[in-house]
Design a protein around this motif. Sequence first.
Motif, PDB file in Angstrom:
ATOM      1  N   THR A 175       0.845  -1.198   0.000  1.00 42.43           N
ATOM      2  CA  THR A 175       0.000   0.000   0.000  1.00 42.43           C
ATOM      3  C   THR A 175       0.880   1.248   0.000  1.00 42.43           C
ATOM      4  O   THR A 175       1.954   1.286   0.596  1.00 42.43           O
ATOM      5  N   LEU A 176       0.367   2.256  -0.677  1.00 39.88           N
ATOM      6  CA  LEU A 176       1.050   3.534  -0.834  1.00 39.88           C
ATOM      7  C   LEU A 176       0.028   4.627  -0.573  1.00 39.88           C
ATOM      8  O   LEU A 176      -1.039   4.634  -1.191  1.00 39.88           O
ATOM      9  N   PRO A 177       0.303   5.555   0.342  1.00 40.04           N
ATOM     10  CA  PRO A 177      -0.652   6.638   0.595  1.00 40.04           C
ATOM     11  C   PRO A 177      -0.828   7.514  -0.650  1.00 40.04           C
ATOM     12  O   PRO A 177       0.119   7.754  -1.400  1.00 40.04           O
ATOM     13  N   GLY A 178      -2.027   8.009  -0.853  1.00 41.37           N
ATOM     14  CA  GLY A 178      -2.332   8.854  -2.004  1.00 41.37           C
ATOM     15  C   GLY A 178      -1.470  10.103  -2.073  1.00 41.37           C
ATOM     16  O   GLY A 178      -1.035  10.500  -3.159  1.00 41.37           O
ATOM     17  N   ASP A 179      -1.167  10.722  -0.909  1.00 41.70           N
ATOM     18  CA  ASP A 179      -0.334  11.928  -0.939  1.00 41.70           C
ATOM     19  C   ASP A 179       1.105  11.611  -1.324  1.00 41.70           C
ATOM     20  O   ASP A 179       1.775  12.403  -1.982  1.00 41.70           O
ATOM     21  N   LEU A 180       1.589  10.424  -0.969  1.00 39.67           N
ATOM     22  CA  LEU A 180       2.928  10.011  -1.376  1.00 39.67           C
ATOM     23  C   LEU A 180       2.955   9.749  -2.887  1.00 39.67           C
ATOM     24  O   LEU A 180       3.914  10.104  -3.569  1.00 39.67           O
ATOM     25  N   ARG A 181       1.887   9.159  -3.398  1.00 40.93           N
ATOM     26  CA  ARG A 181       1.764   8.958  -4.852  1.00 40.93           C
ATOM     27  C   ARG A 181       1.777  10.307  -5.559  1.00 40.93           C
ATOM     28  O   ARG A 181       2.404  10.474  -6.607  1.00 40.93           O
ATOM     29  N   GLY A 182       1.128  11.311  -4.974  1.00 41.67           N
ATOM     30  CA  GLY A 182       1.142  12.658  -5.522  1.00 41.67           C
ATOM     31  C   GLY A 182       2.538  13.274  -5.512  1.00 41.67           C
ATOM     32  O   GLY A 182       2.942  13.941  -6.467  1.00 41.67           O
ATOM     33  N   LEU A 183       3.303  13.038  -4.439  1.00 39.56           N
ATOM     34  CA  LEU A 183       4.674  13.519  -4.367  1.00 39.56           C
ATOM     35  C   LEU A 183       5.523  12.879  -5.461  1.00 39.56           C
ATOM     36  O   LEU A 183       6.337  13.547  -6.107  1.00 39.56           O
ATOM     37  N   MET A 184       5.339  11.580  -5.683  1.00 40.84           N
ATOM     38  CA  MET A 184       6.080  10.896  -6.743  1.00 40.84           C
ATOM     39  C   MET A 184       5.780  11.521  -8.108  1.00 40.84           C
ATOM     40  O   MET A 184       6.684  11.735  -8.915  1.00 40.84           O
ATOM     41  N   SER A 185       4.516  11.825  -8.345  1.00 40.41           N
ATOM     42  CA  SER A 185       4.135  12.479  -9.602  1.00 40.41           C
ATOM     43  C   SER A 185       4.793  13.855  -9.719  1.00 40.41           C
ATOM     44  O   SER A 185       5.294  14.222 -10.791  1.00 40.41           O
ATOM     45  N   ALA A 186       4.812  14.605  -8.628  1.00 38.47           N
ATOM     46  CA  ALA A 186       5.434  15.928  -8.646  1.00 38.47           C
ATOM     47  C   ALA A 186       6.933  15.828  -8.921  1.00 38.47           C
ATOM     48  O   ALA A 186       7.490  16.638  -9.674  1.00 38.47           O
ATOM     49  N   LEU A 187       7.595  14.836  -8.341  1.00 36.64           N
ATOM     50  CA  LEU A 187       9.020  14.639  -8.609  1.00 36.64           C
ATOM     51  C   LEU A 187       9.261  14.263 -10.060  1.00 36.64           C
ATOM     52  O   LEU A 187      10.227  14.702 -10.676  1.00 36.64           O
TER      53      LEU A 187
END
Length: 175
Positions: free
Chosen positions: A23-35
């Motif tokens: 599992t991966l938190p949605g906000d962490l997934r968002g950070l990955m996209s931003a990076l």
Amino acid sequence: MLWSAQPSLHAGGSRSPPFSVVTLPGDLRGLMSALWVENNRHWDELADQNTLTQLLGSGKPTQREYLGCLVGDVAGDTLFIRRLVHAEHLKQLQFAVAGDCGGVVRLVGTFHTHPYRADSAGRAVKERGLSAMDLKTFAAAADIVTMVMWDLDSLDAATKAADGSVRHPIGLTIR
């Protein structure tokens, strides 16, 4: 039992605890996209570049790979990824990245990006998913998970089974 990929063996000499869900938190997934966006913001500047020029290093770098360290733990049958920490000593190239996650507490693996490359006509080409080299590097590491992003909304992951074998592809749950 909580577990992280510190360099010790666990019950029965296995390299990885048994888990079947990541599992991966949605906000962490968002950070990955931003990076990914930050490191690939010049992806559309490939018109005068081709793969050979880029591989030889004689072209202009239009984007860079990124490497981050994944922090988390295993509880029950689930690997929970909690945070992403920038790798120390980060060396970003267009088609490679290096860095150090050795000092990260509760390290479970790594995350990196794949930038676009240019085809012979200068069009952007995506390397979709973990490459053979990514999987080979992961197999030799103590990490229990590795992830790659090759586009704003694309994420691929591999994990280690209890015997240390690589499981790819795997399901990933965003919460």
